[in-house]
Design a protein around this motif. Structure first.
Motif, PDB file in Angstrom:
ATOM      1  N   GLU A  75       0.797  -1.226   0.000  1.00  0.00           N
ATOM      2  CA  GLU A  75       0.000   0.000   0.000  1.00  0.00           C
ATOM      3  C   GLU A  75       0.829   1.274   0.000  1.00  0.00           C
ATOM      4  OE1 GLU A  75      -2.782  -0.197   3.196  1.00  0.00           O
ATOM      5  OE2 GLU A  75      -3.793  -1.981   2.431  1.00  0.00           O
ATOM      6  N   ASP A  76       2.110   1.180   0.339  1.00  0.00           N
ATOM      7  CA  ASP A  76       2.969   2.364   0.364  1.00  0.00           C
ATOM      8  C   ASP A  76       3.582   2.582  -1.012  1.00  0.00           C
ATOM      9  OD1 ASP A  76       4.640   4.458   0.911  1.00  0.00           O
ATOM     10  OD2 ASP A  76       5.987   3.339   2.237  1.00  0.00           O
ATOM     11  N   PHE A  77       3.045   3.552  -1.752  1.00  0.00           N
ATOM     12  CA  PHE A  77       3.544   3.847  -3.091  1.00  0.00           C
ATOM     13  C   PHE A  77       4.703   4.844  -3.077  1.00  0.00           C
ATOM     14  CE2 PHE A  77      -0.529   2.824  -5.753  1.00  0.00           C
ATOM     15  CZ  PHE A  77      -0.590   1.580  -5.145  1.00  0.00           C
ATOM     16  N   SER A  78       5.051   5.367  -1.925  1.00  0.00           N
ATOM     17  CA  SER A  78       6.016   6.466  -1.865  1.00  0.00           C
ATOM     18  C   SER A  78       7.416   6.036  -2.296  1.00  0.00           C
ATOM     19  CB  SER A  78       6.069   7.046  -0.447  1.00  0.00           C
ATOM     20  OG  SER A  78       6.545   6.073   0.473  1.00  0.00           O
ATOM     21  N   ARG A  79       7.698   4.729  -2.302  1.00  0.00           N
ATOM     22  CA  ARG A  79       9.013   4.236  -2.695  1.00  0.00           C
ATOM     23  C   ARG A  79       9.113   4.000  -4.200  1.00  0.00           C
ATOM     24  NH1 ARG A  79       9.081  -0.625  -1.303  1.00  0.00           N
ATOM     25  NH2 ARG A  79       6.888  -0.779  -0.703  1.00  0.00           N
ATOM     26  N   LEU A  80       8.019   4.216  -4.913  1.00  0.00           N
ATOM     27  CA  LEU A  80       7.962   3.829  -6.318  1.00  0.00           C
ATOM     28  C   LEU A  80       8.217   4.997  -7.265  1.00  0.00           C
ATOM     29  CD1 LEU A  80       4.787   1.539  -6.270  1.00  0.00           C
ATOM     30  CD2 LEU A  80       7.191   0.883  -5.950  1.00  0.00           C
ATOM     31  N   ARG A  81       8.938   4.697  -8.325  1.00  0.00           N
ATOM     32  CA  ARG A  81       9.066   5.627  -9.443  1.00  0.00           C
ATOM     33  C   ARG A  81       8.317   5.009 -10.615  1.00  0.00           C
ATOM     34  NH1 ARG A  81      13.182   7.559 -13.537  1.00  0.00           N
ATOM     35  NH2 ARG A  81      12.784   9.808 -13.644  1.00  0.00           N
ATOM     36  N   VAL A  82       7.381   5.771 -11.183  1.00  0.00           N
ATOM     37  CA  VAL A  82       6.427   5.237 -12.158  1.00  0.00           C
ATOM     38  C   VAL A  82       6.504   6.030 -13.453  1.00  0.00           C
ATOM     39  CG1 VAL A  82       3.995   4.771 -12.626  1.00  0.00           C
ATOM     40  CG2 VAL A  82       4.890   4.482 -10.304  1.00  0.00           C
ATOM     41  N   LEU A  83       6.415   5.328 -14.571  1.00  0.00           N
ATOM     42  CA  LEU A  83       6.371   5.948 -15.897  1.00  0.00           C
ATOM     43  C   LEU A  83       5.019   5.667 -16.531  1.00  0.00           C
ATOM     44  CD1 LEU A  83       7.733   7.329 -18.347  1.00  0.00           C
ATOM     45  CD2 LEU A  83       8.588   5.072 -19.014  1.00  0.00           C
ATOM     46  N   ASP A  84       4.345   6.722 -16.981  1.00  0.00           N
ATOM     47  CA  ASP A  84       3.054   6.602 -17.671  1.00  0.00           C
ATOM     48  C   ASP A  84       3.270   6.993 -19.128  1.00  0.00           C
ATOM     49  OD1 ASP A  84       0.430   6.434 -18.389  1.00  0.00           O
ATOM     50  OD2 ASP A  84      -0.279   8.073 -17.121  1.00  0.00           O
ATOM     51  N   LEU A  85       3.288   5.991 -20.006  1.00  0.00           N
ATOM     52  CA  LEU A  85       3.581   6.203 -21.421  1.00  0.00           C
ATOM     53  C   LEU A  85       2.323   6.571 -22.193  1.00  0.00           C
ATOM     54  CD1 LEU A  85       5.920   3.124 -21.875  1.00  0.00           C
ATOM     55  CD2 LEU A  85       6.617   5.518 -22.143  1.00  0.00           C
ATOM     56  N   ALA A  86       2.443   7.585 -23.070  1.00  0.00           N
ATOM     57  CA  ALA A  86       1.284   8.070 -23.821  1.00  0.00           C
ATOM     58  C   ALA A  86       0.148   8.338 -22.852  1.00  0.00           C
ATOM     59  CB  ALA A  86       0.880   7.101 -24.912  1.00  0.00           C
ATOM     60  N   CYS A  87       0.413   9.217 -21.913  1.00  0.00           N
ATOM     61  CA  CYS A  87      -0.455   9.395 -20.739  1.00  0.00           C
ATOM     62  C   CYS A  87      -1.762  10.117 -21.038  1.00  0.00           C
ATOM     63  CB  CYS A  87       0.306  10.111 -19.640  1.00  0.00           C
ATOM     64  SG  CYS A  87       0.827  11.805 -20.040  1.00  0.00           S
ATOM     65  N   LEU A  88      -1.984  10.554 -22.271  1.00  0.00           N
ATOM     66  CA  LEU A  88      -3.213  11.232 -22.660  1.00  0.00           C
ATOM     67  C   LEU A  88      -3.460  12.431 -21.748  1.00  0.00           C
ATOM     68  CD1 LEU A  88      -5.356  10.716 -24.929  1.00  0.00           C
ATOM     69  CD2 LEU A  88      -6.812   9.726 -23.169  1.00  0.00           C
ATOM     70  N   GLU A  89      -4.568  12.446 -21.015  1.00  0.00           N
ATOM     71  CA  GLU A  89      -4.895  13.588 -20.154  1.00  0.00           C
ATOM     72  C   GLU A  89      -4.458  13.375 -18.702  1.00  0.00           C
ATOM     73  OE1 GLU A  89      -8.745  14.306 -23.046  1.00  0.00           O
ATOM     74  OE2 GLU A  89      -8.812  12.953 -21.320  1.00  0.00           O
ATOM     75  N   GLY A  90      -3.682  12.315 -18.475  1.00  0.00           N
ATOM     76  CA  GLY A  90      -2.942  12.191 -17.225  1.00  0.00           C
ATOM     77  C   GLY A  90      -3.565  11.410 -16.096  1.00  0.00           C
ATOM     78  N   LEU A  91      -4.744  10.824 -16.284  1.00  0.00           N
ATOM     79  CA  LEU A  91      -5.483  10.218 -15.176  1.00  0.00           C
ATOM     80  C   LEU A  91      -4.658   9.223 -14.378  1.00  0.00           C
ATOM     81  CD1 LEU A  91      -8.185   9.617 -13.656  1.00  0.00           C
ATOM     82  CD2 LEU A  91      -8.644   7.906 -15.423  1.00  0.00           C
ATOM     83  N   TYR A  92      -4.034   8.252 -15.041  1.00  0.00           N
ATOM     84  CA  TYR A  92      -3.371   7.166 -14.328  1.00  0.00           C
ATOM     85  C   TYR A  92      -2.143   7.665 -13.571  1.00  0.00           C
ATOM     86  CZ  TYR A  92      -6.372   4.773 -17.642  1.00  0.00           C
ATOM     87  OH  TYR A  92      -7.458   4.374 -18.382  1.00  0.00           O
ATOM     88  N   GLY A  93      -1.338   8.484 -14.233  1.00  0.00           N
ATOM     89  CA  GLY A  93      -0.173   9.035 -13.553  1.00  0.00           C
ATOM     90  C   GLY A  93      -0.544   9.957 -12.412  1.00  0.00           C
ATOM     91  N   LEU A  94      -1.568  10.761 -12.603  1.00  0.00           N
ATOM     92  CA  LEU A  94      -2.007  11.674 -11.545  1.00  0.00           C
ATOM     93  C   LEU A  94      -2.495  10.894 -10.322  1.00  0.00           C
ATOM     94  CD1 LEU A  94      -3.824  14.225 -13.853  1.00  0.00           C
ATOM     95  CD2 LEU A  94      -1.893  14.788 -12.353  1.00  0.00           C
TER      96      LEU A  94
END
Length: 265
Positions: free
Chosen positions: A58-77
């Protein structure tokens, strides 16, 4: 930014860049980028977040994430709001303007957006990531770019890549890449906000060929995820769900069996 100012800024963004196409994000109580009805992306979003949580906790703070072709950003946001450090890459400035507006409105500091072609992805340029999201883009690339793209994703991914993509249910064509053969079919592209940037056709691989490609570029395991289930109204509206699924590709060392050597090859 108060609600009235947010509404005015939202209106200005829509007038300049067009309405949001799929990512319906809550900006304030009773204020959304697309309105107070589901767009269909919400269930996919929950699926992707659940996958990340299942693998990393549940702790996402340790993660670095890449959102490819992120469109309007929902998943990365969403991942940024859950605590991850996020990079979003998108090829259309109009989509990025919307994503950056949401970032500013919600005060999200741990996400950066770049206007770039995903075919320019490299570790040298963007670094490495614990999680790579390849949502709705893999099937928009033609051969040989789609094969190079899989290699690039593997290069920057240290643990987990999520591919939400169409697959071909027929093997109408054979593609050769680096001495390997993959099967699938060609699909005629359009150049709408959801289509390819410049290629006229794209290569849709069959499931076995997709599995083989991901293994060939360095992923040890591939899983297919079906929960949370996409609602029937989304399937009916899109009419595309039968040949689309979510695949989880995992980077890990290959296991060699001690009771037999017949599976090693």
């Amino acid at each position: 930014m108060d609600i009235q100012a947010t509404e005015e800024r939202l209106k200005a963004i829509v007038e300049e860049f067009g309405p949001w196409t799929n990512h319906n994000i809550r900006l304030a109580p009773n204020l959304y980028t697309m309105g107070a009805s589901p767009s269909g992306a919400e269930v996919k979003l929950k699926r992707f977040m659940q996958i990340v949580s299942d693998f990393f906790g549940e702790d996402f703070s340790r993660l670095r994430v890449l959102d490819l072709a992120c469109l309007e950003g929902l998943y990365g946001l969403e991942l940024a709001m859950q605590g991850a450090q996020v990079v979003g890459i998108e090829g259309r400035e109009s989509n990025l303007a919307k994503a950056r507006f949401v970032r500013e409105t919600l005060g999200i500091e741990n996400i950066e957006f770049y206007c770039d072609d995903v075919r320019n992805l490299s570790r040298e340029k963007y670094g490495s990531f614990d999680v790579v999201l390849c949502i709705g883009i893999f099937y928009h690339l033609d051969a040989p770019d789609v094969f190079r793209f899989a290699e690039d994703i593997s290069e920057v991914c240290s643990r987990l890549a999520i591919f939400d993509t169409h697959v071909s249910q027929t093997a109408d064509r054979t593609y050769e890449y680096r001495g390997r053969e993959y099967e699938g079919r060609s699909y005629t592209e359009d150049h709408t906000a959801w289509g390819s940037i410049d290629n006229e056709e794209s290569a849709w691989l069959t499931r076995p060929s997709l599995y083989g490609l991901l293994n060939d570029v360095g992923f040890a395991s591939v899983y297919e995820c079906h929960l949370p289930v996409v609602p029937k109204y989304v399937e009916l509206r899109s009419n595309k769900q039968a040949d689309r699924s979510t695949f989880i590709a995992v980077k890990n060392r290959s296991i060699f069996l001690k009771t037999t050597d017949l599976a090693d090859g």
